[in-house]
Design a protein around this motif. Structure first.
Motif, mmCIF file in Angstrom:
data_model
loop_
_atom_site.group_PDB
_atom_site.id
_atom_site.type_symbol
_atom_site.label_atom_id
_atom_site.label_comp_id
_atom_site.label_asym_id
_atom_site.label_seq_id
_atom_site.Cartn_x
_atom_site.Cartn_y
_atom_site.Cartn_z
ATOM 1 N N ASN A 1 0.633 -0.984 0.089
ATOM 2 C CA ASN A 1 -0.195 0.103 0.122
ATOM 3 C C ASN A 1 0.665 1.262 0.264
ATOM 4 N N SER A 2 2.298 1.733 1.050
ATOM 5 C CA SER A 2 2.752 2.431 0.581
ATOM 6 C C SER A 2 3.822 2.134 -0.230
ATOM 7 N N VAL A 3 4.868 3.236 -0.943
ATOM 8 C CA VAL A 3 5.213 3.917 -1.190
ATOM 9 C C VAL A 3 7.105 3.620 -0.455
ATOM 10 N N LEU A 4 7.713 2.797 -2.313
ATOM 11 C CA LEU A 4 9.211 1.496 -1.650
ATOM 12 C C LEU A 4 9.554 2.858 -1.426
ATOM 13 N N GLY A 5 10.002 4.236 -2.451
ATOM 14 C CA GLY A 5 10.782 4.792 -2.869
ATOM 15 C C GLY A 5 12.258 5.184 -3.086
ATOM 16 N N GLY A 6 12.231 4.889 -4.194
ATOM 17 C CA GLY A 6 12.525 5.200 -5.278
ATOM 18 C C GLY A 6 12.641 6.794 -5.841
ATOM 19 N N SER A 7 12.934 6.660 -6.730
ATOM 20 C CA SER A 7 13.195 8.156 -7.465
ATOM 21 C C SER A 7 12.109 7.832 -8.190
ATOM 22 N N THR A 8 11.524 7.453 -9.055
ATOM 23 C CA THR A 8 10.987 7.317 -9.773
ATOM 24 C C THR A 8 9.556 6.469 -8.878
ATOM 25 N N THR A 9 8.441 6.655 -8.098
ATOM 26 C CA THR A 9 7.414 6.479 -8.014
ATOM 27 C C THR A 9 7.093 5.330 -7.603
ATOM 28 N N ASP A 10 7.358 4.035 -6.816
ATOM 29 C CA ASP A 10 7.214 3.078 -6.757
ATOM 30 C C ASP A 10 6.842 2.020 -5.701
ATOM 31 N N TYR A 11 6.481 0.326 -5.399
ATOM 32 C CA TYR A 11 5.470 -0.136 -4.620
ATOM 33 C C TYR A 11 6.048 -1.534 -4.635
ATOM 34 N N ARG A 12 6.618 -1.842 -3.091
ATOM 35 C CA ARG A 12 7.396 -3.449 -3.589
ATOM 36 C C ARG A 12 6.054 -4.358 -3.518
ATOM 37 N N VAL A 13 6.465 -4.928 -4.099
ATOM 38 C CA VAL A 13 5.880 -5.746 -4.801
ATOM 39 C C VAL A 13 5.827 -8.204 -5.044
ATOM 40 N N TYR A 14 5.394 -8.538 -4.305
ATOM 41 C CA TYR A 14 5.482 -9.738 -3.613
ATOM 42 C C TYR A 14 5.036 -11.382 -5.071
ATOM 43 N N TYR A 15 5.797 -11.935 -6.159
ATOM 44 C CA TYR A 15 4.039 -12.471 -6.790
ATOM 45 C C TYR A 15 5.103 -14.105 -6.677
ATOM 46 N N GLN A 16 3.782 -14.518 -7.460
ATOM 47 C CA GLN A 16 3.754 -16.031 -7.583
ATOM 48 C C GLN A 16 4.238 -16.573 -9.238
ATOM 49 N N TYR A 17 5.024 -17.705 -9.378
ATOM 50 C CA TYR A 17 6.111 -17.656 -10.252
ATOM 51 C C TYR A 17 6.462 -18.877 -9.747
ATOM 52 N N ASN A 18 6.045 -19.581 -11.070
ATOM 53 C CA ASN A 18 6.714 -21.035 -11.410
ATOM 54 C C ASN A 18 6.947 -21.655 -10.281
ATOM 55 N N GLY A 19 5.585 -21.996 -9.102
ATOM 56 C CA GLY A 19 5.877 -22.083 -7.819
ATOM 57 C C GLY A 19 6.195 -22.421 -6.452
ATOM 58 N N GLY A 20 6.458 -20.852 -6.731
ATOM 59 C CA GLY A 20 7.091 -20.315 -5.364
ATOM 60 C C GLY A 20 6.751 -19.409 -5.703
ATOM 61 N N ILE A 21 7.486 -17.668 -4.293
ATOM 62 C CA ILE A 21 6.948 -15.991 -4.592
ATOM 63 C C ILE A 21 8.577 -15.447 -4.863
ATOM 64 N N TYR A 22 8.397 -14.759 -5.565
ATOM 65 C CA TYR A 22 9.598 -14.147 -6.403
ATOM 66 C C TYR A 22 9.456 -12.127 -6.040
ATOM 67 N N ALA A 23 10.358 -11.377 -6.087
ATOM 68 C CA ALA A 23 10.367 -10.081 -5.192
ATOM 69 C C ALA A 23 10.030 -9.111 -6.781
ATOM 70 N N GLY A 24 10.117 -8.530 -6.306
ATOM 71 C CA GLY A 24 9.659 -7.294 -7.452
ATOM 72 C C GLY A 24 9.351 -5.864 -6.970
ATOM 73 N N TYR A 25 9.377 -4.800 -7.399
ATOM 74 C CA TYR A 25 8.539 -4.343 -6.915
ATOM 75 C C TYR A 25 7.554 -3.187 -8.402
ATOM 76 N N MET A 26 6.535 -2.034 -8.001
ATOM 77 C CA MET A 26 5.964 -1.676 -9.819
ATOM 78 C C MET A 26 5.728 -0.188 -9.734
ATOM 79 N N ILE A 27 5.422 0.278 -11.068
ATOM 80 C CA ILE A 27 5.432 1.957 -11.329
ATOM 81 C C ILE A 27 4.289 1.171 -11.955
ATOM 82 N N ARG A 28 3.635 2.424 -11.162
ATOM 83 C CA ARG A 28 2.102 2.128 -11.844
ATOM 84 C C ARG A 28 1.760 3.290 -13.134
ATOM 85 N N ASN A 29 0.900 2.057 -14.017
ATOM 86 C CA ASN A 29 0.742 3.420 -15.290
ATOM 87 C C ASN A 29 0.538 4.887 -15.245
#
Length: 351
Positions: A288-316
């Motif tokens: 819900n809260s911003v991650l803190g990059g120069s460009t506004t981004d958000y922490r993401v964890y996602y399901q993929y290939n039977g595991g949980i992976y890390a990432g970050y999202m930049i909105r449209n």
């Protein structure tokens, strides 16, 4: 155009220890040539300014990147570290996009004859449920969308669009006189500012050097088109391909993954700290809260290939931002040199 590094920022670090200096940052061109013969009467001011740099006949766009390590001997002689880099990522198009979609011509060029070009990585993104790696050198398609400039960046397969940036503003600033007397924004907000430092009083460039005739830079404002999901290795081992290392290879659902202690973020996330959505074809938890990059981004964890992976999202629709070289409030302009400005810097360097 260099926009694929994690969080899309210049990340400067200046370290002075005794007689050693380490400087780093991550990551323009026009001439008197007339460029494309296509009529410019129907182009917006932004598109005209873009073409005045971007056309191959006008010299292309040059984005400065670098990491500089220097030392001085007991006699005061300046030497450059073998791991140093100071280079431009270059891009151009053969014709005006008003004639149709253009393929970007991309590469890198060292600004110093004594240094090699640095390693360039264009990152990894999840697109429609699959992890893709950005092409190096960049592969992209350039077109015009209304009054704006649209660039679609491609994966290594040469066809999958990983991200789209919409250039909404292109402002040309001419350069003349002493390089040292240039607008402060050019040195503050781009990696070119690395050369304004000194070590033991010795300058890194000739402060009495002048800009060559026709030298200029262009300030570019861009925004994202579509939600972007960047991914990377959550744990060891480090990888570079389309199979990043997951946070967990045994937990398959987000509901079972939390709470999760992120050493990267220095906090423990609870399931309630975000929302579970479908993002780029995968089931993802987005903070819900911003991650803190120069460009506004958000922490993401996602399901993929039977595991949980890390990432970050930049909105449209997010404006891509960059941190000033010395730190501080991110700003929305990216700075590119034209060819005359690049040649001016090459001639002025003391390394």
């Amino acid at each position: 155009m260099k926009d694929y590094k994690k969080r899309m920022v210049i990340k400067p670090a200046i370290l002075a220890v005794s007689s050693a200096l380490v400087l780093s940052a991550c990551g323009g061109g026009s001439s008197s040539n007339s460029g494309s013969t296509a009529s410019t009467s129907n182009l917006s001011d932004a598109q005209k300014n873009y073409e005045s740099f971007a056309l191959t006949s006008n010299g292309g766009l040059h984005f400065v990147e670098g990491s500089l390590s220097f030392s001085t001997s007991s006699a005061g002689a300046l030497s450059v570290g073998s791991s140093s880099t100071f280079f431009t990522t270059d891009s151009s198009i053969a014709q005006s996009p008003s004639t149709g979609i253009q393929s970007m011509i991309a590469g890198t060029t060292s600004l110093s004859s004594t240094l090699k070009v640095g390693t360039v990585s264009n990152g990894r993104q999840v697109v429609n449920g699959t992890v893709y790696v950005g092409a190096v050198p960049e592969q992209a398609r350039v077109s015009y969308a209304g009054p704006n400039v649209q660039v679609d960046y491609l994966a290594t397969d040469g066809s999958t669009v990983m991200r789209t940036l919409l250039g909404t503003s292109y402002t040309v600033v001419s350069l003349s006189g002493l390089i040292s007397a240039s607008p402060s924004e050019l040195f503050t907000n781009s990696a070119l500012g690395l050369i304004t430092n000194t070590i033991n009083g010795q300058p890194l460039y000739n402060a009495q050097a002048n800009w060559q005739a026709g030298a200029a830079y262009i300030k570019v404002v861009r925004q994202t088109v579509g939600d972007e999901l960047y991914t990377y290795d959550c744990a060891s081992p480090s990888t570079t391909g389309n199979s990043p290392t997951p946070c967990s290879a045994t937990i398959s659902t987000l509901e079972s993954f939390f709470p999760y202690a992120s050493t990267t973020d220095g906090k423990t996330y609870q399931l309630s700290d975000g929302q579970i959505v479908t993002l780029q074809g995968v089931r993802a938890w987005v903070a819900n809260s911003v991650l803190g990059g120069s460009t506004t981004d958000y922490r993401v964890y996602y399901q993929y290939n039977g595991g949980i992976y890390a990432g970050y999202m930049i909105r449209n629709g997010t404006t891509v931002q960059i941190a000033p070289l010395g730190g501080g409030t991110p700003q929305q302009n990216y700075y590119f040199l034209n060819n005359a400005a690049v040649q001016s810097i090459k001639s002025a360097l003391n390394f």
